[in-house]
Design a protein around this motif. Structure first.
Motif, PDB file in Angstrom:
ATOM      1  N   ARG A 109      16.306   3.899  17.817  1.00 25.72           N
ATOM      2  CA  ARG A 109      17.678   3.466  17.513  1.00 25.72           C
ATOM      3  C   ARG A 109      17.667   2.043  16.949  1.00 25.72           C
ATOM      4  O   ARG A 109      18.332   1.745  15.963  1.00 25.72           O
ATOM      5  CB  ARG A 109      18.546   3.549  18.766  1.00 25.72           C
ATOM      6  N   GLN A 113      18.945   1.039  13.200  1.00 23.13           N
ATOM      7  CA  GLN A 113      20.051   0.093  13.002  1.00 23.13           C
ATOM      8  C   GLN A 113      19.612  -1.087  12.140  1.00 23.13           C
ATOM      9  O   GLN A 113      20.362  -1.539  11.267  1.00 23.13           O
ATOM     10  CB  GLN A 113      20.588  -0.366  14.358  1.00 23.13           C
ATOM     11  N   GLU A 116      19.341   0.123   8.522  1.00 13.70           N
ATOM     12  CA  GLU A 116      20.659   0.234   7.897  1.00 13.70           C
ATOM     13  C   GLU A 116      21.186  -1.134   7.486  1.00 13.70           C
ATOM     14  O   GLU A 116      21.789  -1.271   6.411  1.00 13.70           O
ATOM     15  CB  GLU A 116      21.632   0.937   8.838  1.00 13.70           C
ATOM     16  N   LEU A 144      23.928   8.242  15.378  1.00 18.93           N
ATOM     17  CA  LEU A 144      24.016   7.059  14.526  1.00 18.93           C
ATOM     18  C   LEU A 144      24.989   7.254  13.359  1.00 18.93           C
ATOM     19  O   LEU A 144      25.140   6.371  12.524  1.00 18.93           O
ATOM     20  CB  LEU A 144      22.631   6.690  13.984  1.00 18.93           C
TER      21      LEU A 144
END
Length: 174
Positions: A109, A113, A116, A144
């Motif tokens: 995760r 993140q 992104e 997500l």
């Protein structure tokens, strides 16, 4: 657990090649469907990094983002924006890897993140990826905000080479 996320430069890839090779090899041996089949040895794993990833990072069209835990390479993900001129708004997520010993701790995760955030800086407004259908990564991507575009049956040979698995194509608008 203190996690450090950072970009790997071409020099970092060369310097940490044995660790990158071990990460990829361990993930494949643990059943990850990321393009390779068994038997998969260290030399083949290192060749992926030197022949595929290193040239793209050197050309400035791919980001290799890694997660380190207490100096140990625990995970990696790639952002590939080597697209055609009519797709300059898009990038592809490639090879999300978390070492088996570091799974279920939120590293995937955190890597996604951070990836992104980097995509937004490029700027890219659409991310695409594919993952083995019904794999443990699929719920992560959904959580997500990735959307399923569709599934292709019989897309890739399973790592053990014993069956063809479907893939799920996903996207996220940033």
């Amino acid at each position: 657990m203190r996690v450090s996320l950072r970009h790997f430069s071409p020099a970092d890839i060369r310097e940490r090649l044995p660790e990158l090779g071990a990460l990829l090899r361990d993930c494949v041996h643990d059943g990850a469907s990321i393009g390779f089949i068994l038997p998969f040895d260290t030399a083949s794993s290192q060749a992926f990094w030197t022949d595929n990833v290193l040239p793209a990072v050197t050309r400035g069209v791919r980001l290799l983002l890694v997660a380190e835990v207490e100096g140990r390479l625990a995970g990696a993900v790639q952002l590939d924006w080597d697209t055609n001129p009519n797709q300059a708004h898009r990038a592809e997520v490639r090879k999300l890897l978390v070492a088996p010993a570091f799974r279920r701790r939120g590293l995937a995760r955190q890597l996604m993140q951070a990836l992104e955030a980097q995509a937004r800086l490029l700027p890219r407004s659409l991310l695409t990826l594919d993952t083995r259908s019904s794999d443990h990564a699929e719920p992560l991507y959904l959580s997500l905000g990735y959307v399923v575009a569709g599934s292709i049956p019989g897309y890739a040979l399973a790592p053990a080479g014993d069956r063809l698995d479907a893939t799920t194509i996903m996207y996220k608008q940033l």
